[in-house]
Write a protein that holds these residues in place. Structure first.
Motif, mmCIF file in Angstrom:
data_model
loop_
_atom_site.group_PDB
_atom_site.id
_atom_site.type_symbol
_atom_site.label_atom_id
_atom_site.label_comp_id
_atom_site.label_asym_id
_atom_site.label_seq_id
_atom_site.Cartn_x
_atom_site.Cartn_y
_atom_site.Cartn_z
ATOM 1 N N PRO A 182 14.874 14.688 10.824
ATOM 2 C CA PRO A 182 15.157 14.137 11.581
ATOM 3 C C PRO A 182 13.758 13.213 11.988
ATOM 4 C CG PRO A 182 14.071 16.250 12.409
ATOM 5 C CD PRO A 182 14.978 15.905 10.816
ATOM 6 N N TYR A 183 12.763 13.023 11.035
ATOM 7 C CA TYR A 183 11.225 12.407 10.132
ATOM 8 C C TYR A 183 11.875 11.324 9.902
ATOM 9 C CZ TYR A 183 9.826 16.629 12.596
ATOM 10 O OH TYR A 183 9.760 18.068 13.541
ATOM 11 N N LEU A 184 12.963 11.190 9.306
ATOM 12 C CA LEU A 184 13.549 9.600 8.506
ATOM 13 C C LEU A 184 14.414 8.717 9.134
ATOM 14 C CD1 LEU A 184 12.575 11.228 5.253
ATOM 15 C CD2 LEU A 184 10.789 10.120 6.318
ATOM 16 N N ASN A 185 14.398 7.618 9.043
ATOM 17 C CA ASN A 185 15.207 6.468 9.811
ATOM 18 C C ASN A 185 15.453 5.659 9.071
ATOM 19 O OD1 ASN A 185 17.227 5.924 11.599
ATOM 20 N ND2 ASN A 185 15.779 4.893 12.703
ATOM 21 N N ASP A 186 16.655 5.802 8.541
ATOM 22 C CA ASP A 186 17.003 4.539 7.194
ATOM 23 C C ASP A 186 15.821 3.627 6.516
ATOM 24 O OD1 ASP A 186 18.711 3.239 5.276
ATOM 25 O OD2 ASP A 186 18.507 1.916 7.073
ATOM 26 N N PRO A 187 14.989 4.463 5.510
ATOM 27 C CA PRO A 187 13.576 4.525 5.311
ATOM 28 C C PRO A 187 13.909 3.668 4.239
ATOM 29 C CG PRO A 187 14.158 6.485 4.647
ATOM 30 C CD PRO A 187 15.041 6.158 5.272
ATOM 31 N N THR A 188 13.168 2.677 4.092
ATOM 32 C CA THR A 188 12.526 1.689 2.499
ATOM 33 C C THR A 188 11.290 3.144 2.716
ATOM 34 O OG1 THR A 188 10.149 0.872 3.307
ATOM 35 C CG2 THR A 188 12.428 -0.755 4.015
ATOM 36 N N ILE A 189 12.359 2.890 1.145
ATOM 37 C CA ILE A 189 11.627 3.288 -0.013
ATOM 38 C C ILE A 189 10.511 3.585 -1.486
ATOM 39 C CG2 ILE A 189 12.738 5.598 -1.760
ATOM 40 C CD1 ILE A 189 14.501 6.582 0.276
ATOM 41 N N GLY A 190 10.100 3.300 -1.998
ATOM 42 C CA GLY A 190 9.154 3.045 -3.402
ATOM 43 C C GLY A 190 9.549 4.020 -4.078
ATOM 44 N N TYR A 191 9.193 3.930 -5.391
ATOM 45 C CA TYR A 191 8.912 5.026 -5.896
ATOM 46 C C TYR A 191 8.073 4.982 -7.218
ATOM 47 C CZ TYR A 191 12.975 3.644 -9.812
ATOM 48 O OH TYR A 191 13.197 2.550 -10.390
ATOM 49 N N LEU A 192 7.620 5.566 -7.438
ATOM 50 C CA LEU A 192 6.319 5.841 -8.741
ATOM 51 C C LEU A 192 6.796 5.974 -9.892
ATOM 52 C CD1 LEU A 192 3.781 7.142 -7.115
ATOM 53 C CD2 LEU A 192 4.379 5.106 -6.426
ATOM 54 N N GLY A 193 6.873 5.173 -10.740
ATOM 55 C CA GLY A 193 6.439 5.179 -12.370
ATOM 56 C C GLY A 193 5.778 6.605 -12.537
ATOM 57 N N LEU A 194 6.200 6.590 -13.770
ATOM 58 C CA LEU A 194 5.711 8.745 -14.037
ATOM 59 C C LEU A 194 4.709 8.391 -15.471
ATOM 60 C CD1 LEU A 194 5.798 11.820 -14.908
ATOM 61 C CD2 LEU A 194 7.486 11.313 -17.049
ATOM 62 N N ASN A 195 5.017 7.053 -16.293
ATOM 63 C CA ASN A 195 3.712 6.776 -17.274
ATOM 64 C C ASN A 195 2.841 5.430 -15.996
ATOM 65 O OD1 ASN A 195 4.283 8.015 -19.470
ATOM 66 N ND2 ASN A 195 6.536 7.036 -18.870
ATOM 67 N N PRO A 196 1.811 4.911 -17.430
ATOM 68 C CA PRO A 196 0.551 4.247 -16.613
ATOM 69 C C PRO A 196 1.428 2.776 -16.482
ATOM 70 C CG PRO A 196 -0.043 5.716 -18.529
ATOM 71 C CD PRO A 196 1.369 6.842 -17.946
ATOM 72 N N VAL A 226 15.771 1.159 -1.982
ATOM 73 C CA VAL A 226 14.766 1.739 -2.784
ATOM 74 C C VAL A 226 14.253 0.307 -4.061
ATOM 75 C CG1 VAL A 226 14.683 3.853 -4.495
ATOM 76 C CG2 VAL A 226 16.581 3.705 -3.407
ATOM 77 N N GLU A 227 13.020 0.472 -4.470
ATOM 78 C CA GLU A 227 12.018 -0.070 -5.489
ATOM 79 C C GLU A 227 11.620 0.230 -5.572
ATOM 80 O OE1 GLU A 227 10.465 -3.407 -2.839
ATOM 81 O OE2 GLU A 227 12.092 -4.379 -2.309
ATOM 82 N N GLY A 228 11.142 -0.429 -7.327
ATOM 83 C CA GLY A 228 10.367 0.814 -8.293
ATOM 84 C C GLY A 228 11.055 0.370 -9.571
ATOM 85 N N PRO A 229 10.806 0.414 -10.940
ATOM 86 C CA PRO A 229 9.497 1.604 -10.677
ATOM 87 C C PRO A 229 8.463 1.170 -10.018
ATOM 88 C CG PRO A 229 9.691 1.263 -13.215
ATOM 89 C CD PRO A 229 11.368 0.460 -11.711
ATOM 90 N N LEU A 230 7.619 1.528 -9.237
ATOM 91 C CA LEU A 230 5.879 1.339 -8.877
ATOM 92 C C LEU A 230 4.441 1.734 -9.949
ATOM 93 C CD1 LEU A 230 6.165 1.472 -4.702
ATOM 94 C CD2 LEU A 230 7.006 -0.033 -6.439
ATOM 95 N N SER A 231 3.637 0.585 -10.005
ATOM 96 C CA SER A 231 2.485 1.519 -10.842
ATOM 97 C C SER A 231 1.684 2.471 -10.037
ATOM 98 C CB SER A 231 2.354 0.410 -11.621
ATOM 99 O OG SER A 231 0.699 0.839 -12.019
ATOM 100 N N ALA A 232 1.686 3.584 -10.181
ATOM 101 C CA ALA A 232 1.431 4.298 -9.552
ATOM 102 C C ALA A 232 -0.403 4.341 -9.539
ATOM 103 C CB ALA A 232 1.632 6.179 -9.886
ATOM 104 N N ASP A 233 -1.427 3.437 -10.070
ATOM 105 C CA ASP A 233 -2.127 3.324 -10.021
ATOM 106 C C ASP A 233 -2.483 1.986 -9.164
ATOM 107 O OD1 ASP A 233 -1.604 1.021 -10.831
ATOM 108 O OD2 ASP A 233 -2.892 1.317 -12.905
#
Length: 314
Positions: A182-196, A226-233
């Protein structure tokens, strides 16, 4: 009218100071909801809080002492022990038992994994994992704030085990949990890469290609953006593109920026359950317990999440 069970956590922590500070709000909410503090038998108490042996039909804020507590314990604030760790764990299990029997939502106040383990509870990793075992379904930790929502794909595991845990991560269940929250409504999602630098196309690690890409494809098949992988830094910089939900590969990768940016108003919500479990995003704070300086903002944010009447925007 909602039913809310609050597990007391470690009774030597700041939890009873938080409850005392939030007492007026709890009493006000108790006029329209049933709220129960599930506690063991010990010397830490709240003034003017009626004690029950079982839940009642009417609204109110009550203390609910779980069965089998044995002889009352005398605890000193800021002095955790195997006894306080065992009581915190048993109170959690009791709160889960009440929830299963009577329904309702759950607030879990902080406990110490260290002292629960020292009390002899083998394999204890945290609330999220205990709830997964108790309800026999995958659960997911979502740190939710005023502007950020972050899900760590692995939770309370050593850093050396992150890749192994990612390989067996259940992406289909995550998709279902996001869809039903109930706390998310068709969210846009960004995922972080594991590595630098998110692996730089495989030049600095291949997990983004060999593990994350396959999992994320399942989310896309479920029609998530969904977009990514994103640079976590740089993913959380003010100039970076914002997302409704961030997926982090491991605990600190997501929780450090979350806590820095959201402060004390962030809460921990467990996804994947048929009810809402929420917890403040801080710990036991044994070092300040008893000094009357504990800030109840996190507990208040939990209560506000549970009694809101409409879906919280992301």
């Amino acid at each position: 009218m909602k039913t809310i069970f609050i597990s007391e956590g470690d009774p030597t922590s700041i939890n009873y100071e938080l409850l005392a500070s939030a007492f007026p709000l709890l009493q006000t909410l108790g006029k329209h909801h049933r709220i129960y503090l599930v506690r063991g038998s010990h010397n830490q108490t709240l003034p003017s809080l009626p004690n029950l042996t079982k839940p009642t039909d009417g609204p109110g804020f009550y203390s609910l002492t779980w069965k089998g507590t044995g002889k009352s314990k005398s605890f000193v604030l800021g002095k955790p022990s195997t006894s306080s760790g065992k009581m915190a764990y048993d109170s959690l299990l009791s709160a889960i038992g009440f929830q299963k029997e009577f329904g309702g939502d759950l607030i879990t106040l902080p406990l110490s994994k260290e002292w629960v383990q020292k009390a002899g509870v083998k394999g204890f990793r945290g609330h999220t994992e205990t709830l997964a075992d108790a309800y026999k379904r995958p659960t997911f930790m979502m740190m939710a704030g005023e502007t950020l929502n972050v899900i760590p794909l692995t939770t309370h595991v050593p850093l050396k085990d992150v890749v192994k845990e990612l390989k067996k991560f259940d992406w289909k269940e995550l998709s279902r949990a996001i869809q039903t929250s109930p706390y998310l409504n068709d969210p846009t999602i960004g995922y972080l890469g594991l590595n630098p630098h998110a692996g730089e196309g495989g030049k600095m690690g291949t997990e983004e290609i060999t593990i994350l890409k396959k999992g994320v494809s399942l989310l896309r098949k479920a029609k998530f953006s969904v977009e990514g992988p994103l640079s976590a830094d740089s993913a959380f910089l003010p100039s970076a593109k914002p997302y409704d939900l961030y997926l982090a590969c491991y605990h600190d990768q997501g929780l450090i920026p979350f806590k820095l940016l959201e402060g004390k108003k962030g809460v921990n919500i467990t996804l994947g359950l048929d009810f809402t479990r929420v917890s403040p995003d801080h710990g036991t704070a044994f070092g300040i317990a008893g000094k009357r300086c504990a800030d109840p903002t996190g507990l208040i944010a939990c209560l506000e999440r549970l009694v809101e009447t409409k879906t919280k925007p992301v």
